[in-house]
Design a protein around this motif. Structure first.
Motif, mmCIF file in Angstrom:
data_model
loop_
_atom_site.group_PDB
_atom_site.id
_atom_site.type_symbol
_atom_site.label_atom_id
_atom_site.label_comp_id
_atom_site.label_asym_id
_atom_site.label_seq_id
_atom_site.Cartn_x
_atom_site.Cartn_y
_atom_site.Cartn_z
ATOM 1 N N UNK A 1 0.846 -1.185 0.000
ATOM 2 C CA UNK A 1 0.000 0.000 0.000
ATOM 3 C C UNK A 1 0.886 1.240 0.000
ATOM 4 N N UNK A 2 0.636 2.136 -0.928
ATOM 5 C CA UNK A 2 1.440 3.340 -1.017
ATOM 6 C C UNK A 2 1.150 4.245 0.151
ATOM 7 N N UNK A 3 2.170 4.880 0.650
ATOM 8 C CA UNK A 3 1.985 5.824 1.736
ATOM 9 C C UNK A 3 1.972 7.229 1.190
ATOM 10 N N UNK A 4 1.508 8.174 2.006
ATOM 11 C CA UNK A 4 1.509 9.561 1.595
ATOM 12 C C UNK A 4 2.923 10.034 1.319
ATOM 13 N N UNK A 5 3.891 9.475 2.076
ATOM 14 C CA UNK A 5 5.274 9.881 1.864
ATOM 15 C C UNK A 5 5.716 9.605 0.443
ATOM 16 N N UNK A 6 5.350 8.407 -0.094
ATOM 17 C CA UNK A 6 5.758 8.072 -1.441
ATOM 18 C C UNK A 6 5.020 8.927 -2.451
ATOM 19 N N UNK A 7 3.784 9.328 -2.150
ATOM 20 C CA UNK A 7 2.974 10.103 -3.070
ATOM 21 C C UNK A 7 3.544 11.503 -3.277
ATOM 22 N N UNK A 8 4.186 12.066 -2.272
ATOM 23 C CA UNK A 8 4.713 13.419 -2.413
ATOM 24 C C UNK A 8 6.220 13.406 -2.652
ATOM 25 N N UNK A 9 6.758 12.243 -2.909
ATOM 26 C CA UNK A 9 8.139 12.170 -3.337
ATOM 27 C C UNK A 9 9.179 11.977 -2.252
ATOM 28 N N UNK B 1 11.388 9.644 -0.131
ATOM 29 C CA UNK B 1 11.760 8.223 -0.160
ATOM 30 C C UNK B 1 11.268 7.505 1.102
ATOM 31 N N UNK B 2 10.541 6.416 0.905
ATOM 32 C CA UNK B 2 9.989 5.683 2.039
ATOM 33 C C UNK B 2 11.111 5.178 2.937
ATOM 34 N N UNK B 3 12.184 4.679 2.339
ATOM 35 C CA UNK B 3 13.281 4.136 3.125
ATOM 36 C C UNK B 3 13.894 5.200 4.025
ATOM 37 N N UNK B 4 14.007 6.407 3.520
ATOM 38 C CA UNK B 4 14.595 7.486 4.316
ATOM 39 C C UNK B 4 13.721 7.820 5.514
ATOM 40 N N UNK B 5 12.414 7.864 5.294
ATOM 41 C CA UNK B 5 11.510 8.174 6.397
ATOM 42 C C UNK B 5 11.492 7.044 7.422
ATOM 43 N N UNK B 6 11.496 5.820 6.956
ATOM 44 C CA UNK B 6 11.521 4.688 7.891
ATOM 45 C C UNK B 6 12.807 4.695 8.717
ATOM 46 N N UNK B 7 13.915 5.008 8.085
ATOM 47 C CA UNK B 7 15.192 5.050 8.807
ATOM 48 C C UNK B 7 15.166 6.152 9.867
ATOM 49 N N UNK C 1 -4.068 3.127 9.192
ATOM 50 C CA UNK C 1 -4.132 3.010 7.734
ATOM 51 C C UNK C 1 -3.530 4.226 7.046
ATOM 52 N N UNK C 2 -3.402 5.314 7.785
ATOM 53 C CA UNK C 2 -2.765 6.525 7.255
ATOM 54 C C UNK C 2 -1.368 6.604 7.877
ATOM 55 N N UNK C 3 -0.427 5.971 7.205
ATOM 56 C CA UNK C 3 0.904 5.770 7.774
ATOM 57 C C UNK C 3 1.554 7.050 8.252
ATOM 58 N N UNK C 4 1.375 8.135 7.500
ATOM 59 C CA UNK C 4 2.023 9.389 7.874
ATOM 60 C C UNK C 4 1.521 9.894 9.222
ATOM 61 N N UNK C 5 0.232 9.796 9.461
ATOM 62 C CA UNK C 5 -0.328 10.199 10.754
ATOM 63 C C UNK C 5 0.042 9.206 11.843
ATOM 64 N N UNK C 6 -0.062 7.928 11.520
ATOM 65 C CA UNK C 6 0.183 6.866 12.499
ATOM 66 C C UNK C 6 1.566 6.986 13.131
ATOM 67 N N UNK C 7 2.606 7.042 12.310
ATOM 68 C CA UNK C 7 3.959 7.013 12.867
ATOM 69 C C UNK C 7 4.295 8.303 13.618
#
Length: 239
Positions: A1-9, A11-17, A143-149
């Motif tokens: 499932x795509x996250x909002x982070x990926x939608x606005x460009x 990098x998911x890996x950078x945010x997870x790190x 379900x809204x990863x950006x808010x959740x984390x």
């Protein structure tokens, strides 16, 4: 499932790190406070069992939080979701232990000398309840990863309160104890906000809700502590 982070460009890996690094920093800060007190001889393994239970419960939550971020960092999302249900049930245990330990500490006259007892009660009670509220909000928005984390990060920062308090010279701070702890939490939230600005170009609104709750929590502590119901409760518990 795509996250909002990926939608606005972003990098998911950078945010997870970043969130995994923040989880490690929170754990190290909290543990450092307790280690410092033990090394200085201000803490003892001879403390009552309920003190150790509270400590182990809090460490357990921080371990869960760090593990959850580790799993996301490594892409183990299915395991992250399964462990999330365990953490949701564990939250109830955290609240029960936190509220009861504070109450027993007051009744046993084990409140630190530099705290006004009524302020200590309100500080601990509100910290536990606001932590639970932020965590539940984070779970509800999973379900809204950006808010959740981000909401979960704010809740974890709030859990640092006991450890941060042990790192600061609280006996010298008088009535500024509460805001001194808040200031340390503000630094951690500020780092997270800065990361958002650098990667997204703006601060995510979840931080305004999360840090707003932490700030309101701190601002209400002393007024509530000197309200008639809390003063009556303090007298009843401490005789």
């Amino acid at each position: 499932m795509a996250t909002q982070a990926s939608q606005i460009g972003v990098p998911i890996e950078r945010e997870r790190a970043f969130f995994f690094a923040m989880a490690i920093a929170i754990v190290l800060t909290t543990v450092s406070g307790f280690v410092l007190q033990f090394v200085m001889g201000r803490s003892s393994i001879a403390s009552p069992w309920w003190v150790h239970l509270h400590g182990m419960t809090s460490v357990g939550w921080l371990a869960l939080y760090a593990m959850q971020n580790y799993l996301v960092f490594h892409g183990s999302l299915a395991t992250h979701r399964r462990l999330g249900w365990v953490a949701s049930w564990y939250l109830g245990w955290m609240v029960a232990v936190g509220l009861s330990t504070t109450t027993v500490a007051a009744a046993a006259h084990r409140i630190p000398f530099f705290f006004e007892p009524n302020v200590f009660l309100v500080m601990d009670y509100l910290t536990v309840l606001v932590f639970a509220g932020l965590t539940l909000a984070g779970v509800a928005l999973r379900a809204r990863t950006d808010w959740h984390r981000r909401l979960m990060l704010c809740a974890a920062i709030l859990v640092m309160t006991p450890g941060v308090g042990r790192l600061l010279p609280l006996p010298l701070m008088g009535t500024w104890i509460l805001w001194s702890i808040w200031l340390v939490m503000a630094v951690y939230v500020g780092i997270a906000m800065t990361f958002d600005v650098m990667t997204r170009g703006r601060i995510h609104p979840a931080y305004f809700w999360g840090f707003g709750a932490i700030t309101l929590d701190t601002a209400l502590m002393r007024p509530l502590a000197f309200s008639p119901p809390v003063l009556a409760l303090t007298r009843a518990l401490m005789g």
